[in-house]
Design an enzyme around this catalytic site. Structure first.
Site, PDB file in Angstrom:
ATOM      1  N   THR A 390     -18.619  15.130 -90.173  1.00 46.85           N
ATOM      2  CA  THR A 390     -17.245  14.610 -90.142  1.00 46.85           C
ATOM      3  C   THR A 390     -16.348  15.532 -90.967  1.00 46.85           C
ATOM      4  O   THR A 390     -16.834  16.348 -91.742  1.00 46.85           O
ATOM      5  CB  THR A 390     -17.229  13.175 -90.710  1.00 46.85           C
ATOM      6  N   THR A 408     -14.359  13.068 -86.464  1.00 46.15           N
ATOM      7  CA  THR A 408     -15.808  13.262 -86.397  1.00 46.15           C
ATOM      8  C   THR A 408     -16.296  13.474 -84.971  1.00 46.15           C
ATOM      9  O   THR A 408     -15.625  13.088 -84.006  1.00 46.15           O
ATOM     10  CB  THR A 408     -16.535  12.038 -87.006  1.00 46.15           C
ATOM     11  N   SER A 454     -17.198   2.542 -88.029  1.00 44.33           N
ATOM     12  CA  SER A 454     -17.194   3.872 -88.641  1.00 44.33           C
ATOM     13  C   SER A 454     -17.079   3.752 -90.151  1.00 44.33           C
ATOM     14  O   SER A 454     -16.357   2.890 -90.665  1.00 44.33           O
ATOM     15  CB  SER A 454     -16.016   4.698 -88.122  1.00 44.33           C
ATOM     16  N   SER A 455     -17.759   4.637 -90.863  1.00 47.48           N
ATOM     17  CA  SER A 455     -17.597   4.719 -92.310  1.00 47.48           C
ATOM     18  C   SER A 455     -16.336   5.474 -92.705  1.00 47.48           C
ATOM     19  O   SER A 455     -15.953   5.462 -93.877  1.00 47.48           O
ATOM     20  CB  SER A 455     -18.818   5.398 -92.943  1.00 47.48           C
ATOM     21  N   GLY A 476     -18.842  12.352 -94.616  1.00 51.92           N
ATOM     22  CA  GLY A 476     -20.073  12.039 -95.332  1.00 51.92           C
ATOM     23  C   GLY A 476     -20.876  10.891 -94.786  1.00 51.92           C
ATOM     24  O   GLY A 476     -21.702  10.319 -95.503  1.00 51.92           O
ATOM     25  N   GLY A 477     -20.660  10.475 -93.520  1.00 51.93           N
ATOM     26  CA  GLY A 477     -21.459   9.399 -92.958  1.00 51.93           C
ATOM     27  C   GLY A 477     -21.340   8.117 -93.751  1.00 51.93           C
ATOM     28  O   GLY A 477     -20.256   7.745 -94.222  1.00 51.93           O
TER      29      GLY A 477
END
Length: 576
Positions: A390, A408, A454-455, A476-477
């Site tokens: 991302t 992302t 989504s994070s 960073g997921g």
């Protein structure tokens, strides 16, 4: 859709939990006199943003130009084959709006599409499958936000990326370092188009190699001339559908799915932190999580707390908020997300009182009493992993307008499927892949047309008078909420500069394990201190943050780019 006024939101938050629509107009803003700034993940992309700002472009113009370049020079992280979240603040009106450009599941998607003989597909297999490809949202997000905010001509925004694609750019050390490793676990070195581009002659590209991508330049030229229809219809849409339908594990993505794609304008999520108001993207984004973390943290630290005490509170606020995020956050167009309850001040106080012991399992709370009517839905357990592929950019223009944008393709290099000079996403793996028919479905379960949780957590912060204070976000997921939380608390409570804040060791406390970055001595000391308090600490040499932060302070803009990546900060001291 009404706009959210950030100052009105701050007033409303004193008595209620949610920030949906404005309740009053903010005071007239003072003329903007702080210049302009862009903090972006690659020098070429920063230069593209600055070129737009130097011409008097809106922050959205600069964001589009920068991200079009990122898709070329940083394809491992994001691109036009993926999606993005953009939070836009307008200085003159005080408005704040979330533009949701997240990918959507094809019409043929099913809740069990990642199940094989009763077992969940392993991530590596799911990641490289055609089933993983969702409808890209980035180009439509460009068009819709430019139509609303743009000042510069549409075609002009793509020229930096087109020129760079045709003339070539030097492969960065970060991209080059990925290629040998990714070949061992993906099909990037096997799939048509991708293997020739990234592995010419069967060898991975080396840092410093001059790389041209005229195919990408042609795709962007078509978009510049014809708008989003050049992407979502015709030959390019047909090629995307065909790529998603290739083996292994062909997906169902169709040209009808692609043509039907729309972005969504949503209200932002907000909560106060002391004299500040923190606002971010609402679900399906996870920005509510770092916002909750700030409020819970504030309940856990006393006036005489040592830095070690504050770090422990930082950890516990994460554990509490992550447990809620994992259970409740999903696409609000498909499930009832109890956002009002999760951001209610009374609930956050209650939640802080549920602080877990270091060796106690982290579980979600129940915000039912704070959502006005009904109860929070009971969902199945969900521990979906999001891999760190991302990018983030923060921009403030010469009129004081701001953009916080996270984009992302999901995992590094997305699905490894190549079309038109870019890679398609593997965003469907951000859904809960496990399906158990005898248990309640997860909030983030797969459904046709649904956007996966989504994070990504783009954030904009305002001071007590409703004035812009800070723009932040990170890739960073699953660790994104923790990274963004660190950037906020380090600046607003620990008194760090933007540069010191983004460089500070990362600590991620999702679930029952606490990951601590120990690449620097300070990180080792933090790991030892947390171990001494009984936490289950996992020491890590590096973390994949990519924070890009802009702070308004002392009459100027102060910016920082995460030293863990290749970002830079560009600045105009006065408005163009």
């Amino acid at each position: 859709m009404k706009y959210l006024n950030a100052f009105a939101c701050a007033l409303m938050m004193l008595t209620t939990a949610a920030c949906s629509n404005p309740v009053q107009k903010a005071p007239e803003p003072a003329p903007w006199a702080y210049g302009a700034m862009a903090s972006v993940a690659n020098p070429h992309a920063t230069a593209a943003a600055m070129a737009m700002l130097e011409q008097g472009g809106h922050a959205v113009d600069a964001a589009i130009a920068a991200h079009a370049v990122l898709g070329l020079v940083e394809p491992q992280s994001s691109g036009i084959g993926g999606g993005a979240f953009m939070v836009v603040h307008e200085h003159e009106s005080g408005s704040l709006l979330f533009h949701d450009g997240r990918e959507t599941a094809p019409a043929g998607a099913t809740v069990d599409m990642f199940m094989r003989d009763g077992e969940t597909m392993g991530f590596l297999s799911a990641w490289q499958s055609g089933t993983a490809v969702g409808v890209p949202g980035a180009i439509k997000l460009y068009e819709d936000t430019h139509r609303k905010y743009g000042k510069l001509p549409w075609a002009e925004l793509f020229q930096p990326a087109i020129d760079l694609a045709n003339e070539g750019f030097e492969v960065s050390p970060r991209m080059a370092a990925f290629l040998p490793r990714i070949a061992a676990v993906s099909r990037l070195d096997e799939n048509p188009g991708a293997k020739e581009y990234f592995y010419p002659g069967g060898k991975p590209l080396l840092a410093g190699t001059l790389l041209k991508n005229p195919e990408y330049g042609a795709t962007l030229k078509a978009v510049a001339e014809q708008g989003s229809r050049a992407f979502y219809t015709g030959q390019l849409a047909e090629a995307m559908a065909a790529a998603a339908q290739m083996e292994p594990a062909p997906g169902t993505l169709s040209t009808a799915d692609i043509e039907a794609y729309t972005t969504v304008e949503r209200d932002v999520a907000c909560a106060p932190f002391r004299t500040f108001t923190i606002c971010g993207a609402s679900p399906p984004s996870s920005a509510a999580a770092p916002i909750m973390m700030m409020a819970i943290y504030d309940q856990l630290v006393g006036p005489s707390a040592s830095h070690e005490d504050k770090v422990a509170a930082f950890v516990d606020a994460q554990r509490l908020a992550y447990a809620d995020r994992d259970h409740y956050i999903a696409d609000p167009d498909f499930v009832s997300v109890p956002l009002d309850g999760l951001l209610n001040a009374a609930y956050l106080t209650e939640r802080a009182g549920q602080r877990f012991a270091p060796d106690e399992p982290a579980v979600q709370g129940d915000p039912s009493s704070y959502i006005g009517s009904g109860s929070a839905s009971v969902f199945g357990n969900d521990s979906t992993d999001e891999i760190a592929g991302t990018s983030h950019l923060s921009i403030v223009d010469g009129d004081g307008n701001a953009v916080s944008m996270t984009a992302t393709v999901e995992a590094p290099f997305g699905s490894s499927r190549w079309v038109g000079g870019f890679l398609l996403n593997n965003q469907m793996t951000d859904f809960a892949r496990a399906y158990q028919p005898d248990t309640p479905p997860q909030a983030n379960a797969i459904a046709p047309g649904k956007r996966p949780r989504s994070s990504m957590s783009p954030i904009v912060i305002f001071d007590e008078a409703g004035r812009l204070k800070m723009v932040t976000g990170s890739p960073g997921g699953n660790s994104i909420p923790a990274y963004v939380f660190k950037s906020m608390v380090a600046v607003l409570d620990w008194g760090m500069t933007p540069e010191t804040a983004v460089a500070y060791p990362n600590i991620i406390a999702r679930g029952d394990k606490v990951r601590v970055e120990i690449a620097m001595e300070e990180g080792k000391a933090l790991a030892n201190a947390l171990k001494a308090r009984g936490y289950n600490v996992e020491e890590r040499e590096g973390e994949n943050s990519g924070l890009h932060l802009i702070l308004v302070e002392d009459g100027e803009l102060k910016g920082a780019a995460d030293p863990r990546r290749e970002g830079t900060v560009g600045v105009l001291s006065t408005a163009p």
